[in-house]
Design an enzyme around this catalytic site. Sequence first.
Site, short mmCIF file in Angstrom:
data_model
loop_
_atom_site.label_atom_id
_atom_site.label_comp_id
_atom_site.label_asym_id
_atom_site.label_seq_id
_atom_site.Cartn_x
_atom_site.Cartn_y
_atom_site.Cartn_z
N GLN A 15 -8.92 4.63 -7.74
CA GLN A 15 -9.22 3.67 -6.65
C GLN A 15 -8.54 4.11 -5.36
O GLN A 15 -7.73 5.05 -5.35
CB GLN A 15 -8.79 2.25 -7.04
CG GLN A 15 -7.28 2.08 -7.19
CD GLN A 15 -6.89 0.64 -7.57
OE1 GLN A 15 -7.60 -0.02 -8.33
NE2 GLN A 15 -5.78 0.17 -7.04
N ASP A 36 -6.22 9.91 -13.34
CA ASP A 36 -5.57 8.61 -13.15
C ASP A 36 -5.15 8.12 -14.54
O ASP A 36 -5.54 8.70 -15.56
CB ASP A 36 -6.55 7.61 -12.51
CG ASP A 36 -5.85 6.46 -11.79
OD1 ASP A 36 -5.90 6.41 -10.55
OD2 ASP A 36 -5.24 5.60 -12.47
N TYR A 146 10.44 2.21 -1.13
CA TYR A 146 9.20 2.92 -0.77
C TYR A 146 9.47 3.92 0.35
O TYR A 146 9.12 5.10 0.25
CB TYR A 146 8.15 1.89 -0.33
CG TYR A 146 6.81 2.48 -0.01
CD1 TYR A 146 6.00 3.04 -1.01
CD2 TYR A 146 6.31 2.48 1.30
CE1 TYR A 146 4.77 3.58 -0.71
CE2 TYR A 146 5.07 3.02 1.61
CZ TYR A 146 4.30 3.57 0.59
OH TYR A 146 3.07 4.11 0.88
N VAL A 179 -3.64 1.01 4.97
CA VAL A 179 -4.98 1.39 4.53
C VAL A 179 -5.55 0.29 3.63
O VAL A 179 -4.86 -0.19 2.71
CB VAL A 179 -4.94 2.72 3.74
CG1 VAL A 179 -6.35 3.25 3.50
CG2 VAL A 179 -4.09 3.76 4.46
N SER A 183 -4.80 -2.02 -3.84
CA SER A 183 -3.39 -2.38 -4.00
C SER A 183 -2.83 -3.07 -2.76
O SER A 183 -1.96 -3.91 -2.85
CB SER A 183 -2.55 -1.17 -4.39
OG SER A 183 -2.39 -0.33 -3.30
P1 NAD Z 1 -3.77 2.19 -4.98
O1 NAD Z 1 -2.35 1.76 -5.00
O2 NAD Z 1 -4.82 1.18 -4.68
O3 NAD Z 1 -4.12 2.91 -6.34
C1 NAD Z 1 -3.15 3.64 -6.99
C2 NAD Z 1 -3.76 4.35 -8.19
O4 NAD Z 1 -2.66 4.98 -8.83
C3 NAD Z 1 -4.40 3.41 -9.21
O5 NAD Z 1 -5.69 3.87 -9.53
C4 NAD Z 1 -3.46 3.52 -10.41
O6 NAD Z 1 -4.11 3.40 -11.65
C5 NAD Z 1 -2.87 4.91 -10.20
N1 NAD Z 1 -1.60 5.11 -10.91
C6 NAD Z 1 -0.59 4.24 -11.05
N2 NAD Z 1 0.38 4.78 -11.81
C7 NAD Z 1 -0.04 6.02 -12.15
C8 NAD Z 1 0.51 7.07 -12.93
N3 NAD Z 1 1.71 6.95 -13.53
N4 NAD Z 1 -0.20 8.22 -13.08
C9 NAD Z 1 -1.40 8.36 -12.48
N5 NAD Z 1 -1.98 7.40 -11.74
C10 NAD Z 1 -1.31 6.25 -11.57
O7 NAD Z 1 -3.93 3.42 -3.99
P2 NAD Z 1 -3.73 3.52 -2.42
O8 NAD Z 1 -3.35 2.22 -1.80
O9 NAD Z 1 -4.91 4.27 -1.97
O10 NAD Z 1 -2.43 4.45 -2.31
C11 NAD Z 1 -2.50 5.80 -2.66
C12 NAD Z 1 -1.32 6.54 -2.07
O11 NAD Z 1 -1.31 6.39 -0.66
C13 NAD Z 1 0.04 6.06 -2.55
O12 NAD Z 1 0.91 7.13 -2.69
C14 NAD Z 1 0.48 5.15 -1.43
O13 NAD Z 1 1.87 5.02 -1.36
C15 NAD Z 1 -0.06 5.89 -0.24
N6 NAD Z 1 -0.21 5.06 0.94
C16 NAD Z 1 -0.98 3.94 0.90
C17 NAD Z 1 -1.09 3.14 2.02
C18 NAD Z 1 -1.89 1.87 2.02
O14 NAD Z 1 -1.75 1.07 2.96
N7 NAD Z 1 -2.73 1.63 1.03
C19 NAD Z 1 -0.42 3.50 3.20
C20 NAD Z 1 0.35 4.67 3.21
C21 NAD Z 1 0.43 5.45 2.08
#
Ligand code: NAD
Length: 246
Positions: A15, A36, A146, A179, A183
């Site tokens: 996702q 994943d 974080y 983003v 989550s």
């Molecule tokens: P999300 O949090 O919606 O999804 C995370 C995915 O990680 C899920 O599909 C989950 O099943 C998987 N996951 C969890 N534990 C795992 C493990 N042990 N092994 C493999 N997969 C695992 O994704 P997102 O919000 O798109 O975030 C993705 C990345 O981008 C993260 O590193 C997050 O910190 C970073 N990020 C997100 C944002 C934001 O606002 N969403 C902003 C900056 C950075």
Amino acid sequence: MRLSGKKVIVTAAAQGIGRASAIAFAEEGAEVIATDVNTEKLEELKANKGISVRKLDVMSKKDIDAVAKEIGRVDVVFNVAGFVHHGTVLDCTEEQFDFSMSLNVKSMILMIQAFLPAMLEHGKGNIINMSSVAAVKKGVAVRCIYQTTKAAVVGLTKSVAADFCSKGIRCNCIMPGTVDTPSLRERITANSKMDPEDSMKMFQARSPVGRFSSAEEIAKLALYLASDESDYVNGTEMIIDGCWSL
Ligand code: NAD
């Protein structure tokens, strides 16, 4: 077909940003291995031409090494997996810190250790790590663990680039702002005492451009970094945050 002939592994691809990137990479001709722990959601990606899926828990060295052995050399590793802990330095337990360090940082080190040797043998390879603007560009409230882990991702990125740039290896990281991913929506509901809709508006208002980015917008930057168009971009952090950190 900007990634034609390239084999790419993406973590946390079920996702959000990982999923959008896996799709964007495949649409540009890459052979994508989307991984994943959420196998149910991962399965949906199989409908996309060019994407195969594997269960991979990035906190398990055994799992990572097994997948690396099975799929062999890849051109691009996109380390996406990460977890957002909510709280100040006074709100985090040792266990929570260890968990986030393991998922957000150690996993990337293990992935690089598993895939870098074959890249070096080939003389070319590309690693992209997911950091955040809440790393070294901006202090963000209630994101202590974080922020600490995402700052470590910047250090890891620069270290890998410094050690291996002369051997054909690139390593960059991406620093998104906020983003719109599943989550993020869960966090807004779970951690706010406000009405979720008001809370959503408050989150959006903290961006000077008045909106979140989409996962697809981040995927476009990942696509650029994964392609040869960015061949001279190395060891750097790419901010994509709608001016949040200005
Ligand atoms: P999300 O949090 O919606 O999804 C995370 C995915 O990680 C899920 O599909 C989950 O099943 C998987 N996951 C969890 N534990 C795992 C493990 N042990 N092994 C493999 N997969 C695992 O994704 P997102 O919000 O798109 O975030 C993705 C990345 O981008 C993260 O590193 C997050 O910190 C970073 N990020 C997100 C944002 C934001 O606002 N969403 C902003 C900056 C950075």
